[in-house]
Scaffold this motif. Structure first.
Motif, PDB file in Angstrom:
ATOM      1  N   GLN A 179     102.905  11.594 -63.285  1.00 45.71           N
ATOM      2  CA  GLN A 179     103.963  10.933 -62.544  1.00 45.71           C
ATOM      3  C   GLN A 179     103.656  10.892 -61.046  1.00 45.71           C
ATOM      4  N   GLU A 180     103.005  11.952 -60.523  1.00 41.27           N
ATOM      5  CA  GLU A 180     102.696  11.969 -59.085  1.00 41.27           C
ATOM      6  C   GLU A 180     101.713  10.861 -58.702  1.00 41.27           C
ATOM      7  N   ASP A 181     100.833  10.493 -59.631  1.00 39.33           N
ATOM      8  CA  ASP A 181      99.920   9.377 -59.366  1.00 39.33           C
ATOM      9  C   ASP A 181     100.684   8.049 -59.336  1.00 39.33           C
ATOM     10  N   LEU A 182     101.619   7.894 -60.257  1.00 36.48           N
ATOM     11  CA  LEU A 182     102.413   6.670 -60.298  1.00 36.48           C
ATOM     12  C   LEU A 182     103.296   6.559 -59.053  1.00 36.48           C
ATOM     13  N   ASP A 183     103.873   7.699 -58.639  1.00 35.82           N
ATOM     14  CA  ASP A 183     104.697   7.689 -57.432  1.00 35.82           C
ATOM     15  C   ASP A 183     103.872   7.294 -56.210  1.00 35.82           C
ATOM     16  N   LEU A 184     102.650   7.824 -56.129  1.00 33.96           N
ATOM     17  CA  LEU A 184     101.776   7.477 -55.012  1.00 33.96           C
ATOM     18  C   LEU A 184     101.426   5.996 -55.045  1.00 33.96           C
ATOM     19  N   TRP A 185     101.092   5.480 -56.212  1.00 38.37           N
ATOM     20  CA  TRP A 185     100.738   4.060 -56.348  1.00 38.37           C
ATOM     21  C   TRP A 185     101.879   3.175 -55.839  1.00 38.37           C
ATOM     22  N   LEU A 186     103.095   3.510 -56.235  1.00 39.59           N
ATOM     23  CA  LEU A 186     104.239   2.709 -55.819  1.00 39.59           C
ATOM     24  C   LEU A 186     104.484   2.834 -54.312  1.00 39.59           C
ATOM     25  N   ARG A 187     104.337   4.044 -53.780  1.00 34.43           N
ATOM     26  CA  ARG A 187     104.552   4.209 -52.339  1.00 34.43           C
ATOM     27  C   ARG A 187     103.545   3.408 -51.529  1.00 34.43           C
ATOM     28  N   LEU A 188     102.284   3.429 -51.954  1.00 28.33           N
ATOM     29  CA  LEU A 188     101.254   2.700 -51.217  1.00 28.33           C
ATOM     30  C   LEU A 188     101.530   1.199 -51.188  1.00 28.33           C
ATOM     31  N   HIS A 189     102.171   0.698 -52.216  1.00 27.56           N
ATOM     32  CA  HIS A 189     102.463  -0.733 -52.275  1.00 27.56           C
ATOM     33  C   HIS A 189     103.799  -1.091 -51.630  1.00 27.56           C
ATOM     34  N   ARG A 190     104.550  -0.074 -51.184  1.00 26.92           N
ATOM     35  CA  ARG A 190     105.821  -0.331 -50.508  1.00 26.92           C
ATOM     36  C   ARG A 190     105.732  -0.105 -49.003  1.00 26.92           C
ATOM     37  N   GLU A 191     104.752   0.687 -48.560  1.00 21.57           N
ATOM     38  CA  GLU A 191     104.628   1.031 -47.147  1.00 21.57           C
ATOM     39  C   GLU A 191     104.230  -0.191 -46.315  1.00 21.57           C
ATOM     40  N   GLU A 192     104.859  -0.342 -45.167  1.00 19.92           N
ATOM     41  CA  GLU A 192     104.481  -1.393 -44.232  1.00 19.92           C
ATOM     42  C   GLU A 192     103.109  -1.090 -43.638  1.00 19.92           C
ATOM     43  N   ASN A 193     102.288  -2.120 -43.494  1.00 21.60           N
ATOM     44  CA  ASN A 193     100.982  -1.996 -42.843  1.00 21.60           C
ATOM     45  C   ASN A 193     100.020  -1.093 -43.625  1.00 21.60           C
TER      46      ASN A 193
ATOM     47  N   PHE B  78      89.111   2.375 -69.487  1.00 24.20           N
ATOM     48  CA  PHE B  78      90.163   1.680 -68.747  1.00 24.20           C
ATOM     49  C   PHE B  78      90.653   0.431 -69.473  1.00 24.20           C
ATOM     50  N   THR B  79      89.805  -0.166 -70.295  1.00 20.81           N
ATOM     51  CA  THR B  79      90.188  -1.412 -70.952  1.00 20.81           C
ATOM     52  C   THR B  79      91.241  -1.197 -72.039  1.00 20.81           C
ATOM     53  N   THR B  80      91.456   0.051 -72.457  1.00 17.58           N
ATOM     54  CA  THR B  80      92.445   0.326 -73.510  1.00 17.58           C
ATOM     55  C   THR B  80      93.728   0.939 -72.951  1.00 17.58           C
ATOM     56  N   ARG B  81      93.782   1.194 -71.652  1.00 19.44           N
ATOM     57  CA  ARG B  81      94.943   1.847 -71.077  1.00 19.44           C
ATOM     58  C   ARG B  81      95.983   0.820 -70.630  1.00 19.44           C
ATOM     59  N   LYS B  82      97.221   1.277 -70.520  1.00 25.37           N
ATOM     60  CA  LYS B  82      98.322   0.401 -70.133  1.00 25.37           C
ATOM     61  C   LYS B  82      98.983   0.939 -68.864  1.00 25.37           C
ATOM     62  N   ALA B  83      99.347   0.025 -67.993  1.00 23.36           N
ATOM     63  CA  ALA B  83     100.012   0.425 -66.742  1.00 23.36           C
ATOM     64  C   ALA B  83     101.409   0.962 -67.024  1.00 23.36           C
ATOM     65  N   LYS B  84     101.768   1.989 -66.235  1.00 14.78           N
ATOM     66  CA  LYS B  84     103.086   2.608 -66.362  1.00 14.78           C
ATOM     67  C   LYS B  84     103.912   2.401 -65.084  1.00 14.78           C
ATOM     68  N   ALA B  85     103.407   1.568 -64.204  1.00 16.13           N
ATOM     69  CA  ALA B  85     104.126   1.290 -62.957  1.00 16.13           C
ATOM     70  C   ALA B  85     104.039  -0.208 -62.680  1.00 16.13           C
ATOM     71  N   GLU B  86     105.108  -0.767 -62.173  1.00 17.13           N
ATOM     72  CA  GLU B  86     105.149  -2.203 -61.858  1.00 17.13           C
ATOM     73  C   GLU B  86     105.334  -2.364 -60.351  1.00 17.13           C
ATOM     74  N   VAL B  87     104.547  -3.265 -59.770  1.00 19.15           N
ATOM     75  CA  VAL B  87     104.567  -3.469 -58.334  1.00 19.15           C
ATOM     76  C   VAL B  87     105.056  -4.869 -58.025  1.00 19.15           C
ATOM     77  N   ARG B  88     105.931  -4.963 -57.051  1.00 20.50           N
ATOM     78  CA  ARG B  88     106.364  -6.275 -56.567  1.00 20.50           C
ATOM     79  C   ARG B  88     105.759  -6.495 -55.189  1.00 20.50           C
ATOM     80  N   VAL B  89     104.880  -7.500 -55.079  1.00 19.84           N
ATOM     81  CA  VAL B  89     104.225  -7.762 -53.791  1.00 19.84           C
ATOM     82  C   VAL B  89     104.471  -9.221 -53.385  1.00 19.84           C
TER      83      VAL B  89
END
Length: 378
Positions: free
Chosen positions: A270-284, A367-378
């Motif tokens: 979960q900490e990896d998913l939280d980081l992924w989402l934060r990186l895509h929400r941070e300005e700049n 990696f080709t068999t794994r599924k994303a557990k986080a959704e990003v809006r960009v």
């Protein structure tokens, strides 16, 4: 050279990073060759402990291929958007600057192609001033707190005695060059490689980069290649905590680009998913999808050999003397290594791992068999 109408270039920004492989893949549903990198020299005035091409560096080298041959191959790539120049230290030898770098930059400018040159920026400012206006991004490395760190790191593998005062001169010149060029409108992008040493001091390094006027701070893992093969890598937990400290302590006016990030939205943590989402929400703040092998090839300007990256372990895929670059790129897309790493998750804004990062941290993953557990809006 074919005559083309130059395309008006959008300013480089967090909203538009033309080296990012995401754009073509998401818009066209396939990868195409949009970026070419030339290794124009194997000479360098430094021997940094972390250098991922250090074993290729030489004391003397022969003549590169005629620049007209390089340009003819570039002319065949209709989809070309970016051109990168690397080494060694590309600016070290005036012949390389005059006979290879300047013609390539002029060609790219006339064609509307974005350009980047990788330099340690330790040479006199006059060595940059007469061609820098044709360059879009000047890329430098910055992995130091002070001149003593620079002395230890930059001459770790030098093989002969260098005085501390000489190292201090180069270090101060690099910083002053960055300040001067930045004030004159040059887009300077400083890269830091996260290691057990730099991770401790990354916020200070970031603040120094901001003080030097750099518009962007690139943050990458230490690549376990060449000189860096024997160095200790950060654990993923250490890497994650370092990123969080940097995000909390950063200068909000400096764009931070995380390249070859060793975290993915298909993680089980979960900490990896939280980081992924934060990186895509941070300005700049942006996460660049790895260009190596997704939209870029590297060409050795001496041999003509074409590889996926200038510090990878995949053997040459062809040679520009007798192969078109687009043919080599399509050959690579059919390569088993490419197929293993070219996964794609649109909803998570992820195009899969860098090969070296995958080998360092995720050898057991497909990696080709794994599924994303986080959704990003960009």
């Amino acid at each position: 050279m074919l005559k083309r109408q130059p395309v008006e270039k959008k300013p480089i920004s967090p909203a538009w990073d033309p080296w990012d492989a995401w754009y073509t893949r998401s818009e066209k549903s396939f990868y195409e060759l949009t970026s070419v990198e030339f290794t124009v020299t194997n000479l360098c005035n430094l021997r940094c402990e972390h250098c991922a091409v250090g074993e290729a560096l030489v004391e003397k080298e022969g003549s590169p291929l005629p620049v007209d041959q390089l340009i003819r191959r570039l002319d065949e790539v209709e989809t070309l958007q970016t051109l990168s120049i690397t080494g060694g230290e590309p600016v070290l030898h005036p012949r390389v600057v005059n006979e290879t770098i300047r013609p390539l930059l002029r060609y790219a400018k006339e064609r509307g192609i974005y350009t980047q040159l990788n330099s340690n920026l330790t040479l006199p400012l006059s060595r940059y001033e007469d061609w820098i206006e044709d360059l879009d991004v000047l890329h430098i490395s910055y992995n130091y707190r002070d001149a003593h760190d620079f002395y230890r790191i930059a001459f770790q593998k030098y093989g002969k005695e260098v005085s501390l005062s000489a190292a201090e001169t180069l270090f101060e010149r690099m910083k002053e060059n960055a300040r001067t060029l930045s004030k004159n409108g040059v887009f300077v992008s400083a890269e830091s490689l996260l290691s057990p040493f730099t991770a401790q001091h990354i916020v200070k390094m970031h603040r120094d980069i901001a003080e030097m006027g750099c518009r962007r701070h690139e943050v990458h893992p230490l690549y376990p290649s060449d000189f860096a093969k024997g160095m200790t890598l950060l654990t993923l937990d250490e890497y994650r905590s370092t990123i969080l400290r940097l995000l909390d302590g950063r200068d909000p006016n400096v764009w931070i680009l995380f390249g070859t990030l060793p975290f993915f939205p298909c993680s089980d943590k979960q900490e990896d998913l939280d980081l992924w989402l934060r990186l895509h929400r941070e300005e700049n703040v942006t996460v660049r999808q790895d260009p190596d092998g997704r939209n870029r090839l590297n060409i050795n300007a001496f041999t003509g050999d074409v590889i996926v990256t200038d510090f990878g372990d995949v053997p040459p895929l062809g040679n520009m003397m007798h192969d078109r670059l687009t043919e080599i790129f399509h050959r690579w897309l059919e390569h088993p290594v490419a197929k293993k790493h070219h996964c794609f998750c649109r909803e998570a804004h992820c195009a899969g791992p860098n090969i070296l990062v995958s080998h360092a941290y995720y050898r057991d993953w497909d990696f080709t068999t794994r599924k994303a557990k986080a959704e990003v809006r960009v």
